[in-house]
Design a protein around this motif. Structure first.
Motif, PDB file in Angstrom:
ATOM      1  N   LYS A 312      16.207  16.761   7.160  1.00 48.06           N
ATOM      2  CA  LYS A 312      17.031  15.566   7.368  1.00 48.06           C
ATOM      3  C   LYS A 312      18.301  15.624   6.517  1.00 48.06           C
ATOM      4  O   LYS A 312      19.336  15.140   6.940  1.00 48.06           O
ATOM      5  CB  LYS A 312      16.253  14.305   6.973  1.00 48.06           C
ATOM      6  CG  LYS A 312      15.227  13.864   7.992  1.00 48.06           C
ATOM      7  CD  LYS A 312      14.837  12.409   7.735  1.00 48.06           C
ATOM      8  CE  LYS A 312      13.506  12.036   8.345  1.00 48.06           C
ATOM      9  NZ  LYS A 312      13.367  12.365   9.742  1.00 48.06           N
ATOM     10  N   SER A 313      18.197  16.151   5.296  1.00 49.32           N
ATOM     11  CA  SER A 313      19.401  16.066   4.450  1.00 49.32           C
ATOM     12  C   SER A 313      19.673  17.288   3.572  1.00 49.32           C
ATOM     13  O   SER A 313      20.584  17.236   2.750  1.00 49.32           O
ATOM     14  CB  SER A 313      19.341  14.802   3.581  1.00 49.32           C
ATOM     15  OG  SER A 313      18.110  14.709   2.911  1.00 49.32           O
ATOM     16  N   VAL A 314      18.906  18.366   3.714  1.00 46.67           N
ATOM     17  CA  VAL A 314      19.240  19.546   2.883  1.00 46.67           C
ATOM     18  C   VAL A 314      19.457  20.791   3.760  1.00 46.67           C
ATOM     19  O   VAL A 314      19.214  21.922   3.337  1.00 46.67           O
ATOM     20  CB  VAL A 314      18.201  19.794   1.761  1.00 46.67           C
ATOM     21  CG1 VAL A 314      18.820  20.636   0.637  1.00 46.67           C
ATOM     22  CG2 VAL A 314      17.697  18.507   1.138  1.00 46.67           C
ATOM     23  N   PHE A 315      19.904  20.555   5.001  1.00 40.11           N
ATOM     24  CA  PHE A 315      20.439  21.610   5.858  1.00 40.11           C
ATOM     25  C   PHE A 315      19.442  22.666   6.326  1.00 40.11           C
ATOM     26  O   PHE A 315      19.848  23.742   6.780  1.00 40.11           O
ATOM     27  CB  PHE A 315      21.671  22.265   5.202  1.00 40.11           C
ATOM     28  CG  PHE A 315      22.741  21.255   4.902  1.00 40.11           C
ATOM     29  CD1 PHE A 315      23.473  20.686   5.925  1.00 40.11           C
ATOM     30  CD2 PHE A 315      22.964  20.810   3.608  1.00 40.11           C
ATOM     31  CE1 PHE A 315      24.420  19.714   5.672  1.00 40.11           C
ATOM     32  CE2 PHE A 315      23.909  19.840   3.329  1.00 40.11           C
ATOM     33  CZ  PHE A 315      24.644  19.291   4.368  1.00 40.11           C
ATOM     34  N   VAL A 316      18.160  22.406   6.220  1.00 35.68           N
ATOM     35  CA  VAL A 316      17.174  23.339   6.785  1.00 35.68           C
ATOM     36  C   VAL A 316      16.913  22.896   8.229  1.00 35.68           C
ATOM     37  O   VAL A 316      16.732  21.711   8.487  1.00 35.68           O
ATOM     38  CB  VAL A 316      15.855  23.327   5.976  1.00 35.68           C
ATOM     39  CG1 VAL A 316      14.865  24.316   6.571  1.00 35.68           C
ATOM     40  CG2 VAL A 316      16.126  23.666   4.519  1.00 35.68           C
ATOM     41  N   GLN A 388      29.904  13.952   3.539  1.00 38.30           N
ATOM     42  CA  GLN A 388      29.269  12.927   4.388  1.00 38.30           C
ATOM     43  C   GLN A 388      29.494  11.546   3.785  1.00 38.30           C
ATOM     44  O   GLN A 388      29.811  10.592   4.489  1.00 38.30           O
ATOM     45  CB  GLN A 388      27.753  13.150   4.442  1.00 38.30           C
ATOM     46  CG  GLN A 388      27.300  14.177   5.442  1.00 38.30           C
ATOM     47  CD  GLN A 388      25.805  14.448   5.272  1.00 38.30           C
ATOM     48  OE1 GLN A 388      25.013  13.553   5.036  1.00 38.30           O
ATOM     49  NE2 GLN A 388      25.430  15.700   5.398  1.00 38.30           N
ATOM     50  N   ILE A 389      29.325  11.460   2.472  1.00 39.02           N
ATOM     51  CA  ILE A 389      29.468  10.165   1.796  1.00 39.02           C
ATOM     52  C   ILE A 389      30.924   9.691   1.911  1.00 39.02           C
ATOM     53  O   ILE A 389      31.197   8.517   2.167  1.00 39.02           O
ATOM     54  CB  ILE A 389      29.016  10.276   0.320  1.00 39.02           C
ATOM     55  CG1 ILE A 389      27.512  10.614   0.254  1.00 39.02           C
ATOM     56  CG2 ILE A 389      29.323   9.001  -0.456  1.00 39.02           C
ATOM     57  CD1 ILE A 389      27.017  11.109  -1.093  1.00 39.02           C
ATOM     58  N   ARG A 390      31.861  10.634   1.761  1.00 39.77           N
ATOM     59  CA  ARG A 390      33.293  10.268   1.894  1.00 39.77           C
ATOM     60  C   ARG A 390      33.567   9.708   3.295  1.00 39.77           C
ATOM     61  O   ARG A 390      34.207   8.670   3.446  1.00 39.77           O
ATOM     62  CB  ARG A 390      34.171  11.503   1.643  1.00 39.77           C
ATOM     63  CG  ARG A 390      35.671  11.188   1.643  1.00 39.77           C
ATOM     64  CD  ARG A 390      36.539  12.428   1.555  1.00 39.77           C
ATOM     65  NE  ARG A 390      36.643  13.170   2.793  1.00 39.77           N
ATOM     66  CZ  ARG A 390      37.460  12.870   3.808  1.00 39.77           C
ATOM     67  NH1 ARG A 390      38.230  11.813   3.732  1.00 39.77           N
ATOM     68  NH2 ARG A 390      37.481  13.615   4.912  1.00 39.77           N
ATOM     69  N   MET A 413      24.209   6.544   1.639  1.00 38.36           N
ATOM     70  CA  MET A 413      24.063   7.979   1.954  1.00 38.36           C
ATOM     71  C   MET A 413      24.912   8.288   3.185  1.00 38.36           C
ATOM     72  O   MET A 413      26.104   8.018   3.165  1.00 38.36           O
ATOM     73  CB  MET A 413      22.581   8.325   2.122  1.00 38.36           C
ATOM     74  CG  MET A 413      21.793   7.964   0.869  1.00 38.36           C
ATOM     75  SD  MET A 413      20.032   8.281   0.978  1.00 38.36           S
ATOM     76  CE  MET A 413      19.433   7.114  -0.219  1.00 38.36           C
ATOM     77  N   GLY A 414      24.312   8.780   4.279  1.00 34.87           N
ATOM     78  CA  GLY A 414      25.119   9.100   5.458  1.00 34.87           C
ATOM     79  C   GLY A 414      25.056   8.039   6.542  1.00 34.87           C
ATOM     80  O   GLY A 414      25.352   8.337   7.700  1.00 34.87           O
ATOM     81  N   VAL A 415      24.647   6.820   6.193  1.00 36.60           N
ATOM     82  CA  VAL A 415      24.343   5.821   7.232  1.00 36.60           C
ATOM     83  C   VAL A 415      25.242   4.578   7.138  1.00 36.60           C
ATOM     84  O   VAL A 415      25.433   4.018   6.063  1.00 36.60           O
ATOM     85  CB  VAL A 415      22.857   5.387   7.109  1.00 36.60           C
ATOM     86  CG1 VAL A 415      22.527   4.275   8.097  1.00 36.60           C
ATOM     87  CG2 VAL A 415      21.936   6.575   7.334  1.00 36.60           C
ATOM     88  N   MET A 458      24.720  -1.629  15.653  1.00 43.02           N
ATOM     89  CA  MET A 458      24.986  -0.212  15.911  1.00 43.02           C
ATOM     90  C   MET A 458      24.811   0.560  14.613  1.00 43.02           C
ATOM     91  O   MET A 458      24.961   0.001  13.522  1.00 43.02           O
ATOM     92  CB  MET A 458      26.416  -0.027  16.415  1.00 43.02           C
ATOM     93  CG  MET A 458      26.650  -0.688  17.755  1.00 43.02           C
ATOM     94  SD  MET A 458      28.322  -0.364  18.334  1.00 43.02           S
ATOM     95  CE  MET A 458      29.118  -1.898  17.905  1.00 43.02           C
ATOM     96  N   ARG A 459      24.501   1.819  14.777  1.00 40.35           N
ATOM     97  CA  ARG A 459      24.188   2.609  13.580  1.00 40.35           C
ATOM     98  C   ARG A 459      24.754   4.010  13.736  1.00 40.35           C
ATOM     99  O   ARG A 459      24.567   4.646  14.780  1.00 40.35           O
ATOM    100  CB  ARG A 459      22.669   2.672  13.452  1.00 40.35           C
ATOM    101  CG  ARG A 459      22.164   3.341  12.214  1.00 40.35           C
ATOM    102  CD  ARG A 459      20.648   3.404  12.282  1.00 40.35           C
ATOM    103  NE  ARG A 459      20.113   4.209  11.210  1.00 40.35           N
ATOM    104  CZ  ARG A 459      20.198   5.513  11.145  1.00 40.35           C
ATOM    105  NH1 ARG A 459      20.804   6.191  12.084  1.00 40.35           N
ATOM    106  NH2 ARG A 459      19.680   6.177  10.119  1.00 40.35           N
ATOM    107  N   ILE A 460      25.464   4.450  12.721  1.00 34.77           N
ATOM    108  CA  ILE A 460      25.973   5.832  12.733  1.00 34.77           C
ATOM    109  C   ILE A 460      25.346   6.583  11.572  1.00 34.77           C
ATOM    110  O   ILE A 460      25.295   6.087  10.439  1.00 34.77           O
ATOM    111  CB  ILE A 460      27.524   5.840  12.642  1.00 34.77           C
ATOM    112  CG1 ILE A 460      28.091   5.510  14.032  1.00 34.77           C
ATOM    113  CG2 ILE A 460      28.056   7.185  12.138  1.00 34.77           C
ATOM    114  CD1 ILE A 460      29.581   5.585  14.154  1.00 34.77           C
ATOM    115  N   GLY A 461      24.839   7.761  11.862  1.00 34.47           N
ATOM    116  CA  GLY A 461      24.274   8.617  10.816  1.00 34.47           C
ATOM    117  C   GLY A 461      25.056   9.923  10.801  1.00 34.47           C
ATOM    118  O   GLY A 461      25.153  10.596  11.824  1.00 34.47           O
ATOM    119  N   LEU A 462      25.638  10.239   9.656  1.00 35.69           N
ATOM    120  CA  LEU A 462      26.389  11.499   9.560  1.00 35.69           C
ATOM    121  C   LEU A 462      25.532  12.554   8.880  1.00 35.69           C
ATOM    122  O   LEU A 462      24.671  12.238   8.075  1.00 35.69           O
ATOM    123  CB  LEU A 462      27.674  11.281   8.758  1.00 35.69           C
ATOM    124  CG  LEU A 462      28.668  10.306   9.370  1.00 35.69           C
ATOM    125  CD1 LEU A 462      29.884  10.163   8.469  1.00 35.69           C
ATOM    126  CD2 LEU A 462      29.102  10.775  10.755  1.00 35.69           C
ATOM    127  N   GLY A 463      25.765  13.787   9.184  1.00 35.16           N
ATOM    128  CA  GLY A 463      24.972  14.843   8.557  1.00 35.16           C
ATOM    129  C   GLY A 463      25.397  16.219   9.048  1.00 35.16           C
ATOM    130  O   GLY A 463      25.192  17.219   8.381  1.00 35.16           O
TER     131      GLY A 463
END
Ligand SMILES: Cc1ncc(COP(=O)(O)O)c(C=O)c1O
Length: 512
Positions: A312-316, A388-390, A413-415, A458-463
């Protein structure tokens, strides 16, 4: 002689594997396919807009009788499978928690395929077992978790919480492993979590025979964090009724808003009440690597178990979830069971990961993590999370400055959760849902919606590492245009207004 060799080659392809030179050719083709896919992914629709069954309709109902050439299979991938997919790796995919595809991650998956081992015991593949221990420890160090915690890799956080609560159950009701729960004079075991927590707590309770209704959803506060006073009251009430409060599940990065539960206070209650504390850091755990987010992990060293999903958040790449348990032997005690045929394979001095869960056969998941984490390094992971945070903060600023929209929760975080707010209140839920559906149906972007305090948002999740500021700008423009179109459509047919938002309110138009 040459003819005979050729014949034996074709026999080999009939009864054994693809001849090496053909395989090499296919691999090159596939490498080009993968590189093209990645390079041009942006040209694809993010999501299809088909009816259920549309893909099945294009595929034969019967399995093939004869083998087919790879070329034909790849043609179908291009024409049927790829257009029928939601492209989670697309830069305009802004749903859920964003996504973790990267080129090194893809290479890690590719590298794993030919090795295809079963890492059930150390002896069945020493490198897979030992690398698992190594990457689990790297992640532990990166997120700043104490070495009292050791872990095990599972596919998902849902499986992780089930194993954690199995240990909690065993400690609350010893020998359940041997005797089960039924036919014994046992109280009702209760698990507490917030109304914002993921449904995997209930799934675990179902699987463990604890019962879905024994997961108590405690109300959350204005910032979507569990209300600690209500948690304490729920536990006291249950004790008075003769139930046995067994565990609390706290979340670092909830599914809707990425809110963070107050772990130190919860840990206090767990210590006083002698309850298991499981921390669902499936999403938020990875962000603990970012110095500005270190506070997220405050108090987690007091937990009994913590789950982190690097997918989910460490790119695996999916799937890769780590369950950390303080004193891992507690997990082993519940799940170690060596069948006779594997007795010779188990070496006491080394970990046999089959002892730490219900799964016997285990794929070599550690390899892809090792490849991606070595490729990015800690600094590379942190830089990407910071970006992502930026971007999240940038989007939040655009939302704040626009009178037609409002933030529905503090961005975390990214949400970002937000809402179109400029219409009759009764219409707003439908309008917000419509906007998401229209955008997803357009194939130009993909976002999700959720409910907060009963209202649709609405919800945006970046990653995704491919999502740039430019993509986000395009997405925001699309949201505004779609909201305008949905708003126009929602008006009564008699309404004569053909204005758009900005014409409707010149003051706003000027400012925008
Ligand atoms: C906070 C949280 N915990 C757990 C899960 C379950 O994750 P998994 O799909 O790895 O089981 C999710 C899924 O999105 C989640 O958001």
């Amino acid at each position: 002689m040459q003819k005979r060799q050729q014949e034996s080659r074709s026999e080999l392809s009939q009864f054994g594997d693809t001849p090496p030179e053909e395989f090499r050719k296919q691999l090159h083709e596939l490498a080009d396919w993968i590189a093209d896919f990645r390079e041009h992914i942006e040209r694809l629709r993010v999501a299809p807009n088909d009816k259920p069954g549309a893909i099945r309709e294009q595929l034969p109902k019967r399995a093939p009788e004869e083998g087919e050439p790879l070329e034909r299979i790849l043609t179908d991938v291009d024409h049927i499978i790829v257009p029928g997919m939601v492209h989670w790796s697309h830069p305009m995919f802004l749903g859920y928690f964003g996504w973790t595809s990267t080129a090194p991650g893809i290479l890690g998956e590719i590298l794993t395929a030919p090795l295809n081992v079963n890492a059930m015991t150390w002896r069945t593949c020493p490198a897979a077992t030992e690398l698992e221990t190594v990457v689990i420890d790297w992640l532990r160090q990166w997120v700043g978790l104490s070495d009292e915690f050791e872990g095990v890799i599972y596919d998902t956080a849902s499986v992780g919480i089930m194993h954690a609560l199995a240990v909690a159950r065993e400690e609350a009701a010893p020998v359940t492993r041997k005797l089960g729960l039924t036919g014994r004079d046992l109280p009702r075991f209760r698990i507490y979590t917030s109304d914002q927590a993921h449904s995997s707590a209930e799934k675990a309770a179902i699987a463990l025979g604890l019962g879905e209704e024994n997961v108590i959803r405690v109300p959350s506060d204005a910032q979507f964090r569990i209300d600690v006073a209500s948690l304490g009251q729920a536990i006291t009430k249950d004790r008075q009724k003769g139930s046995h409060p067994m565990a609390v599940v706290a979340t670092l990065g909830t599914t809707s808003t990425a809110s963070v539960d107050p772990v130190p206070e919860i840990a206090n209650i767990c210590r006083q009440e002698k309850m298991w504390l499981h921390i669902d850091a499936a999403y938020g755990g990875g962000f603990c690597m970012v110095p500005e987010y270190e506070s997220v992990r405050k108090g987690w060293e007091l937990a009994d178990s913590i789950v982190i999903n690097p997918h989910k958040s460490v790119f695996v790449p999916l799937d890769f979830s780590v369950l950390y348990v303080r004193d891992l032997v507690r997990l082993r005690r519940v799940f170690s069971l060596v069948p006779e045929y594997l007795r010779g394979d188990t070496v006491e001095a080394e970990k046999n990961y089959m002892d730490y869960g219900i799964q016997l056969g285990r794929r070599f998941r550690a390899l892809k993590a090792w490849v991606i984490w070595r490729s990015l390094g800690r600094a590379g992971v942190v830089a990407r999370l910071r970006e992502q945070i930026r971007l999240v903060n940038l989007l939040a600023d655009w939302i704040k400055k626009d009178d037609h929209f409002g933030l529905s929760a503090r961005p975390s975080m990214g949400v970002v959760c937000f809402r179109f707010i400029d219409a009759d209140d009764k219409k707003l839920d439908q309008l917000n849902t419509d906007i998401v559906e229209r955008i997803n149906a357009s194939g130009r972007a993909y976002l999700t919606h959720t409910k907060l305090r009963g209202r649709a948002v609405m919800r945006i999740g970046l990653g995704n590492v491919l999502t740039t500021e430019e993509h986000l700008r395009t997405g925001w423009k699309l949201i505004k245009e779609t909201a305008d179109a949905a708003w126009q459509k929602s008006k009564t047919p008699n309404s004569r207004a053909q204005t758009n938002f900005n014409q409707r309110n010149p003051k706003r138009a000027k400012r925008d």
